[in-house]
Design a protein around this motif. Structure first.
Motif, PDB file in Angstrom:
ATOM      1  N   ALA A  24     -15.140   5.743   4.643  1.00  0.00           N
ATOM      2  CA  ALA A  24     -14.523   6.349   5.762  1.00  0.00           C
ATOM      3  C   ALA A  24     -13.262   7.281   5.422  1.00  0.00           C
ATOM      4  O   ALA A  24     -12.486   7.585   5.884  1.00  0.00           O
ATOM      5  N   ASN A  26     -12.460  10.916   3.785  1.00  0.00           N
ATOM      6  CA  ASN A  26     -12.993  12.535   3.398  1.00  0.00           C
ATOM      7  C   ASN A  26     -12.954  12.758   1.938  1.00  0.00           C
ATOM      8  O   ASN A  26     -11.911  12.628   1.331  1.00  0.00           O
ATOM      9  N   GLU A  33     -11.405   9.550   8.064  1.00  0.00           N
ATOM     10  CA  GLU A  33     -12.453  10.235   9.025  1.00  0.00           C
ATOM     11  C   GLU A  33     -12.202   9.341  10.292  1.00  0.00           C
ATOM     12  O   GLU A  33     -12.962   9.874  11.279  1.00  0.00           O
ATOM     13  N   VAL A  34     -11.724   8.386  10.475  1.00  0.00           N
ATOM     14  CA  VAL A  34     -11.343   7.763  11.519  1.00  0.00           C
ATOM     15  C   VAL A  34      -9.543   7.546  12.164  1.00  0.00           C
ATOM     16  O   VAL A  34      -9.106   7.678  11.125  1.00  0.00           O
ATOM     17  N   LEU A  39      -9.285   2.592  11.145  1.00  0.00           N
ATOM     18  CA  LEU A  39      -9.396   2.253   9.812  1.00  0.00           C
ATOM     19  C   LEU A  39      -8.882   0.781   9.231  1.00  0.00           C
ATOM     20  O   LEU A  39      -9.528   0.067   8.593  1.00  0.00           O
ATOM     21  N   LEU A 218     -19.772  -0.088   9.762  1.00  0.00           N
ATOM     22  CA  LEU A 218     -19.609   1.414  10.100  1.00  0.00           C
ATOM     23  C   LEU A 218     -19.622   1.957  11.341  1.00  0.00           C
ATOM     24  O   LEU A 218     -19.253   2.745  12.186  1.00  0.00           O
ATOM     25  N   LEU A 223     -18.288   5.344  12.666  1.00  0.00           N
ATOM     26  CA  LEU A 223     -18.619   6.149  11.689  1.00  0.00           C
ATOM     27  C   LEU A 223     -20.014   6.434  11.482  1.00  0.00           C
ATOM     28  O   LEU A 223     -20.351   7.642  10.609  1.00  0.00           O
ATOM     29  N   LYS A 226     -21.429   9.731  12.493  1.00  0.00           N
ATOM     30  CA  LYS A 226     -20.879  10.860  11.675  1.00  0.00           C
ATOM     31  C   LYS A 226     -21.567  10.889  10.545  1.00  0.00           C
ATOM     32  O   LYS A 226     -21.906  12.188  10.190  1.00  0.00           O
ATOM     33  N   LEU A 227     -21.924   9.984   9.772  1.00  0.00           N
ATOM     34  CA  LEU A 227     -22.311   9.869   8.505  1.00  0.00           C
ATOM     35  C   LEU A 227     -23.907  10.123   8.778  1.00  0.00           C
ATOM     36  O   LEU A 227     -24.245  10.859   7.608  1.00  0.00           O
TER      37      LEU A 227
END
Length: 266
Positions: A24, A26, A33-34, A39, A218, A223, A226-227
């Motif tokens: 989660a 960068n 990333e959230v 988070l 996730l 997430l 996104k991943l």
């Protein structure tokens, strides 16, 4: 270099909170990333998931209860908190009680102490106002991403998870070498026999419980897409379905977003 090589962490050494937080964050700038609230909330759910997979807690009816088991864990404080409650709380209530900046920072510091991420402070007017955790060693995250991608594709993991109880027709020699091999993906500090060596999987393509739990978390945090934008959403939904820690995260995030929307209209 030689002294450091044996200490290089692997994906199999990560707890679920560490694995989630690593994915989660960068890699380059060390920022989440959230949104921060997502988070913190999902990390709280990851702590519950970790304790559940270690066999230390379980869902009894609508409430979370300690089982009496005392496995070694980095989250002993949280376990003692749950164990000390005479009256049970729902998973959502525990997520709201465990979420916070201190928990996130503690897990980041665990990874920083192992050389996975680097702690970087930003100064404003001579004072540290924010701390970031850019990636230092990409190995653990790369291994996690590979295991999750394998699980989402439905392809067999490598190495395949050994069955807890082999059927009579199974070849004994095929399973013996893998009996002591670590699980693919993420594991706790030292897992007991409770769930880590857990139930046999009838589906050879099914991922182990920890990767499934990580996928569910996730997904709850928003997430997963996104991943893995090309991932099969149906497959992801099947893996994340009915997992109580991730459901608690989704419920808590829903309430937070509703509160934010109401506040914005005032």
């Amino acid at each position: 270099m030689d002294a450091k090589t044996p200490e290089t962490p692997k994906a199999a050494d990560l707890s679920l909170p560490q694995a989630f937080l690593l994915l989660a964050t960068n890699d380059k700038d060390g920022k989440p990333e959230v949104p921060v609230f997502a988070l913190r909330t999902t990390l709280a759910g990851a702590i519950l998931a970790e304790l559940d997979l270690l066999g230390a807690i379980e869902l009894q009816g609508k409430n979370v209860r300690a089982t009496g088991a005392a496995p070694p864990t980095d989250f002993q404080r949280e376990l003692e908190l749950i164990r000390g409650k005479s009256r049970g709380h729902t998973p959502k209530r525990w997520v709201s009680m465990l979420e916070g900046r201190a928990e996130v920072q503690r897990v980041y510091e665990q990874m920083a102490s192992r050389g996975i991420v680097e702690q970087v402070g930003e100064k404003h007017l001579g004072l540290f106002k924010s701390t970031r955790y850019p990636e230092r060693d990409h190995g653990p995250e790369a291994a996690l991403l590979q295991k999750i991608e394998t699980a989402l594709s439905g392809a067999p993991s490598a190495p395949a998870k050994p069955e807890a109880e082999a059927p009579d027709t199974a070849e004994p020699d095929a399973q013996a070498p893998d009996a002591q091999a670590p699980e693919a993906g993420v594991t706790g500090a030292a897992e007991p026999d409770a769930k880590a060596s857990g139930a046999a999987k009838p589906d050879a393509t099914a991922p182990d419980d920890r990767i499934t739990a990580l996928i569910a978390l996730l997904h709850a945090a928003g997430l997963l897409g996104k991943l893995f934008p090309a991932a099969d959403r149906t497959r992801a939904g099947e893996l994340a379905k009915d997992y109580w820690p991730s459901r608690a995260v989704e419920d808590e995030l829903r309430m937070i977003r509703l509160a934010q929307e109401e506040a914005a209209t005032l």
